[in-house]
Design an enzyme around this catalytic site. Sequence first.
Site, PDB file in Angstrom:
ATOM      1  N   LYS A  11      51.123  17.320 109.453  1.00 34.52           N
ATOM      2  CA  LYS A  11      50.733  17.420 107.995  1.00 34.52           C
ATOM      3  C   LYS A  11      50.825  16.186 107.312  1.00 34.52           C
ATOM      4  O   LYS A  11      51.825  15.680 107.680  1.00 34.52           O
ATOM      5  CB  LYS A  11      51.764  18.532 107.527  1.00 34.52           C
ATOM      6  CG  LYS A  11      52.997  18.174 106.735  1.00 34.52           C
ATOM      7  CD  LYS A  11      52.979  17.171 106.014  1.00 34.52           C
ATOM      8  CE  LYS A  11      54.111  17.315 105.462  1.00 34.52           C
ATOM      9  NZ  LYS A  11      55.011  15.703 105.065  1.00 34.52           N
ATOM     10  N   ALA A  98      60.822  11.677 112.646  1.00 36.57           N
ATOM     11  CA  ALA A  98      61.204  10.734 111.005  1.00 36.57           C
ATOM     12  C   ALA A  98      59.947  10.191 110.234  1.00 36.57           C
ATOM     13  O   ALA A  98      60.159   9.392 109.799  1.00 36.57           O
ATOM     14  CB  ALA A  98      61.878  10.513 111.176  1.00 36.57           C
ATOM     15  N   GLY A 100      57.212  11.998 108.035  1.00 35.83           N
ATOM     16  CA  GLY A 100      56.668  12.273 107.367  1.00 35.83           C
ATOM     17  C   GLY A 100      55.619  13.129 107.117  1.00 35.83           C
ATOM     18  O   GLY A 100      54.445  13.156 106.320  1.00 35.83           O
ATOM     19  N   MET A 101      55.887  13.638 108.518  1.00 36.39           N
ATOM     20  CA  MET A 101      54.522  14.242 109.022  1.00 36.39           C
ATOM     21  C   MET A 101      54.945  15.940 109.612  1.00 36.39           C
ATOM     22  O   MET A 101      54.300  16.607 109.202  1.00 36.39           O
ATOM     23  CB  MET A 101      53.906  14.038 109.840  1.00 36.39           C
ATOM     24  CG  MET A 101      53.161  12.496 109.622  1.00 36.39           C
ATOM     25  SD  MET A 101      51.935  11.918 111.115  1.00 36.39           S
ATOM     26  CE  MET A 101      50.919  13.364 110.797  1.00 36.39           C
ATOM     27  N   SER A 105      59.607  20.891 111.391  1.00 36.32           N
ATOM     28  CA  SER A 105      59.045  22.169 110.599  1.00 36.32           C
ATOM     29  C   SER A 105      58.069  22.357 111.626  1.00 36.32           C
ATOM     30  O   SER A 105      57.838  23.675 111.408  1.00 36.32           O
ATOM     31  CB  SER A 105      58.984  21.582 109.298  1.00 36.32           C
ATOM     32  OG  SER A 105      59.735  21.128 108.442  1.00 36.32           O
ATOM     33  N   ASP A 138      59.374  22.554 104.490  1.00 35.71           N
ATOM     34  CA  ASP A 138      58.123  22.654 104.683  1.00 35.71           C
ATOM     35  C   ASP A 138      57.600  23.746 105.974  1.00 35.71           C
ATOM     36  O   ASP A 138      56.138  23.842 106.457  1.00 35.71           O
ATOM     37  CB  ASP A 138      58.077  21.080 105.639  1.00 35.71           C
ATOM     38  CG  ASP A 138      57.689  19.863 104.718  1.00 35.71           C
ATOM     39  OD1 ASP A 138      57.307  20.948 103.335  1.00 35.71           O
ATOM     40  OD2 ASP A 138      58.211  18.930 104.752  1.00 35.71           O
TER      41      ASP A 138
END
Length: 287
Positions: A11, A98, A100-101, A105, A138
Amino acid sequence: MDKIKLKAYGKINLGLDVLRKREDGYHDLDMIMQTVDVYDDIVISKTDHSEKIKVITDMMVLSNEKENLAYMAAKMLMDEFDIHQGIEIYIHKRIPIAGGMAGGSADCAAVLKGINTMFRLNLTMEQLMERGVRLGADVPYCILGGTAIARGIGEELTPLPAPPQCHVVIAKPPVSVSTAYVYGHIRPEQITKHPDIEGMAEAIKKGDIQQLSMLLYNVMEDVTVPEYPIIRDIKNVMLEGGALNSIMSGSGPTVFGLFESKEKAEDTIRQLKDKKYTEQLYLTKFV
């Protein structure tokens, strides 16, 4: 069913605001999340291993042990439903680690869905999301996918229609950012500019990619960019290359840019490669 293959989609955050720090130590957030077509391949197979759950990944930096979210997802459902069958989970990584996407999760969400299907547990999406939030904020969104407003710690989800399709360049520089570090150093009371999340949601509903792009904003850049100036360098290359806008995703350091022109997106990728700013680079789209 002895084997199931799934795609665990990453994401990006079209908008990310940090409202306040809560008494429990978490932060209240206001975000718009968007699934993109960058995914990890997950294969879950039934086995005769003495180990009840075995995780294998193709990345040495990832743990294959019990602290892996995919392992935790499988164990949670298998314990709850008293499943004694041995399984092996293979993860082929593409989502930046690591970065941020929400790669961990996403893998966790895919395993929850895979175990549910493989063992015919008949849990609804809502029931999977209720379990997923125990493993990570998330995870419920990664189960839902698509476009959504996310509030609370990220678990309060309001689905939105899909935004207009465009070309998305995703660039991960050769640095890793600790989410705990960013949350530990952000000061919500000192944030002077906040994203217009409601305005972004309206632009999405109207199908206005220009307006949506104008409003992209991530307050976590206040913490991450000064520590890792290469994020700013990548954003500048994207903007100079014709991106409608470019921001960091999540706590970083992955940067994305939205392009109407595929040619400009491809040229920007060439520019980033020439400058050797990136470790992973994708030209992709919204899912």
